[in-house]
Scaffold this active site. Structure first.
Site, PDB file in Angstrom:
ATOM      1  CB  CYS A  21      -0.790  -0.083   1.069  1.00  0.00           C
ATOM      2  SG  CYS A  21      -2.281   1.168   0.999  1.00  0.00           S
ATOM      3  CG  ASP A  77      -4.189  -0.521  10.244  1.00  0.00           C
ATOM      4  OD1 ASP A  77      -2.989  -0.884  10.798  1.00  0.00           O
ATOM      5  OD2 ASP A  77      -4.097   0.704   9.668  1.00  0.00           O
TER       6      ASP A  77
END
Length: 219
Positions: free
Chosen positions: A8, A131
């Site tokens: 990412c 996360d």
């Protein structure tokens, strides 16, 4: 079932090409100005063309409005939206209907109580991304290089595909997969030499380490 690997916050042609050549399944592009990985729409358009279906294009947004989604659709035509803000379940449903793309909802995790919202999101999202919860004074919700306690997911009963992120790097990704049984891993700061600066060798090392975990049972 093979482990999905997502790199990412890609922002240059060189590092994107490295990720694609090394076999990333998903490549993530950040559209969130406070992030050091934020892309302009034109940069997103250029990098999106480079992907050429070699991986899934993921557009990361944070509490974005419809106009922002429209612009990203036009520039990147992402395969999936990663929603990394405080979007409600209703907002997820709205985005899916309006823009016709799957959505991956990022859920910040610090304690088991953070998992209480999971059933609502799992009923609408196509994928969940667990996360680390950012510190209270953080200016952005992710990409901060901090892991969470993966054991919180050990007894998770979730039919929906899920990924883990937060503080992952080549040295700990195997353990993250072993503990969480996640079907995918997502890295950003763990393959950077400085905030927002991806390191090609670190990208390759991470993907190698993630692929080495595939003899484990993943889902």
């Amino acid at each position: 079932m093979s482990l999905l690997v997502k790199i990412c916050g890609l922002s240059t042609r060189e590092t994107l090409e490295t990720a694609l050549d090394a076999g990333a399944d998903m490549v993530g592009f950040v559209f969130f100005p406070p992030s050091p990985r934020h892309l302009s729409l034109e940069a997103g358009r250029d990098l999106g063309r480079q992907v050429k279906r070699r991986a899934l294009k993921v557009a990361l947004t944070v509490d974005a409005d419809d106009a922002t989604f429209d612009n990203i659709m036009d520039a990147l035509s992402p395969d999936i939206f990663q929603l990394h803000g405080k979007e409600t379940v209703a907002r997820l449903r709205d985005i899916k209907q309006k823009f016709g793309r799957p959505v991956m909802k990022a859920l910040p995790v610090e304690t088991v109580a953070d998992l209480a919202v999971l059933p609502g999101y799992a009923a609408v999202a196509d994928r969940i991304l667990f996360d680390a919860r950012p510190p209270k004074d953080a200016t952005r919700p992710g990409g901060l290089g901090a892991p969470f306690d993966w054991h919180l997911l050990q007894n998770l009963e979730l039919v929906l595909p899920y990924m883990v992120s937060g503080g992952l790097h080549a040295g700990n990704v195997a353990e993250a997969v072993r503990v969480t049984r996640a079907g995918g891993v997502d890295v950003s700061s763990g393959v950077e030499s400085a905030p927002g600066v991806k390191d090609p060798e670190m990208i390759k090392a991470f993907i190698r380490a993630a692929r080495a975990t595939q003899e484990l049972s993943v889902r």
